[in-house]
Enzyme design. Structure first.
Site, PDB file in Angstrom:
ATOM      1  CG  MET A  18       8.613   6.136  -2.220  1.00 37.40           C
ATOM      2  SD  MET A  18      10.167   7.018  -2.353  1.00 37.40           S
ATOM      3  CE  MET A  18      10.943   6.126  -3.675  1.00 37.40           C
TER       4      MET A  18
ATOM      5  CG  LEU B 191       0.614   2.334  -6.280  1.00 34.72           C
ATOM      6  CD1 LEU B 191      -0.731   2.122  -5.582  1.00 34.72           C
ATOM      7  CD2 LEU B 191       1.763   2.098  -5.304  1.00 34.72           C
TER       8      LEU B 191
ATOM      9  N   GLY C 130       3.764  -5.406  -8.195  1.00 38.28           N
ATOM     10  CA  GLY C 130       4.534  -5.732  -6.985  1.00 38.28           C
ATOM     11  C   GLY C 130       3.923  -5.077  -5.750  1.00 38.28           C
ATOM     12  CG  HIS C 131       3.905  -0.818  -5.402  1.00 45.12           C
ATOM     13  ND1 HIS C 131       4.193  -0.285  -6.634  1.00 45.12           N
ATOM     14  CD2 HIS C 131       4.918  -0.441  -4.595  1.00 45.12           C
ATOM     15  CE1 HIS C 131       5.317   0.410  -6.576  1.00 45.12           C
ATOM     16  NE2 HIS C 131       5.789   0.329  -5.342  1.00 45.12           N
TER      17      HIS C 131
ATOM     18  CE  LYS D 175      13.290  -4.013  -7.980  1.00 43.99           C
ATOM     19  NZ  LYS D 175      13.584  -2.678  -7.592  1.00 43.99           N
TER      20      LYS D 175
END
Ligand code: AMP
Length: 279
Positions: free
Chosen positions: A30, A33, A36-37, A150
């Site tokens: 979504m 960023l 983690g992304h 997550k």
């Protein structure tokens, strides 16, 4: 990196890769960023010839209109971050591209997963999540789908839905990327005040004390964790010791060899979720 804003443009960009039988890795997000992304993108890059990242703030999975309105949107910076790690395709659709008026979502059976933990606290959230993941998978048709631990319940629901989706992809769970002080990275963290940000690492600290040697039973740990988090002015929504696959609570430490401890709290303006795996 190529950017597709329409389904037609996406199909054109994917045409050659599909004709050449190249493996396509897909990372739905979504946006806003963070590292983690980016770790998901990098894993997909290592394991596939083509990596597609989507950025789409899906309205159907928000049960709170204010949360949707306040969701951070940083598309330009996101595109730069993706470019830097050599993502091949960014799919950046509008709501009308994802949900054309003549498209009807199949009705997926989420089983018990929809009525526990996040499902209980956010009615309708997982129905919307399943709908958008199915739709995006249908448009991208990847070989591998990358999702983060997550959002363990989200990952588990998609795993449960694989036979219902019937789209032939492999699902991969990537580990949680954390800040240096242990806070799980999240797009929502930017909305924490300085004081709230200083308190937030207590969530991970509390999770890492969940050693069966220290607590007689999962419920003893649970009581400790709730007290500890509430002392730090967090509003605890749940702390659950669950089996990692069924996500159902375990009553004693030996009931399951693959456990997860899942937490959701409200801290200031936002909800934070986190989890760890224990044996
Ligand atoms: P979101 O943009 O929040 O919907 O997340 C997109 C994907 O990134 C989901 O599969 C998340 O589980 C994953 N993700 C979010 N935060 C993290 C993190 N801190 N570490 C690893 N993956 C994450």
């Amino acid at each position: 990196m190529k950017i597709a804003k329409t389904n037609e443009a996406l199909a054109t960009l994917l045409q050659d890769a599909k004709a050449a039988n190249h493996s396509i890795g897909f990372v739905p997000t979504m946006g806003a960023l963070h590292a983690g992304h980016i770790a998901l993108i990098e894993q997909s890059k290592r394991e596939n010839q083509i990596t597609v990242c989507s950025i789409f703030v899906n309205p159907t999975q928000f049960n709170d209109a204010a949360d949707l309105a306040k969701y951070p949107r940083t598309e330009e910076v996101d595109a730069q971050k993706l470019e830097k790690v050599d993502c091949d395709i960014l799919y950046l659709p509008t709501v009308d591209e994802v949900y054309p008026s003549d498209w009807q979502s199949p009705d997926f059976d989420l089983g018990h997963f929809d009525s526990i933990m996040e499902g209980k606290m956010r009615p309708g959230h997982f129905k919307g999540m399943a709908q958008v993941v199915y739709r995006l998978l249908y448009l991208v048709r990847p070989n591998k789908l990358y999702m983060g631990q997550k959002d363990l319940q989200q990952f588990t629901i998609i795993k449960h839905l694989i036979p219902q989706f019937n789209l032939g992809f492999e699902l991969i769970c990537a580990p949680i990327v954390r800040e240096a002080d242990g806070l799980a990275m999240s797009s929502r963290n930017v909305r924490l005040s300085e004081d709230e940000r200083a308190i937030a690492p207590l969530i991970y600290k509390t999770l890492t004390t969940a050693n069966p040697a220290n607590f007689k039973s999962p419920s003893t740990y649970r009581d400790f964790a709730i007290t500890q988090l509430e002392h730090a002015y967090m509003k605890v929504e749940y702390v659950e010791v669950v089996d990692r696959n069924s996500l159902l609570p375990v009553n004693n430490w030996t009931e399951s060899q693959e456990k997860a401890i899942c937490v959701a709290v409200q801290l200031g303006p936002i909800r934070l979720i986190d989890n760890i795996f224990i044996d």
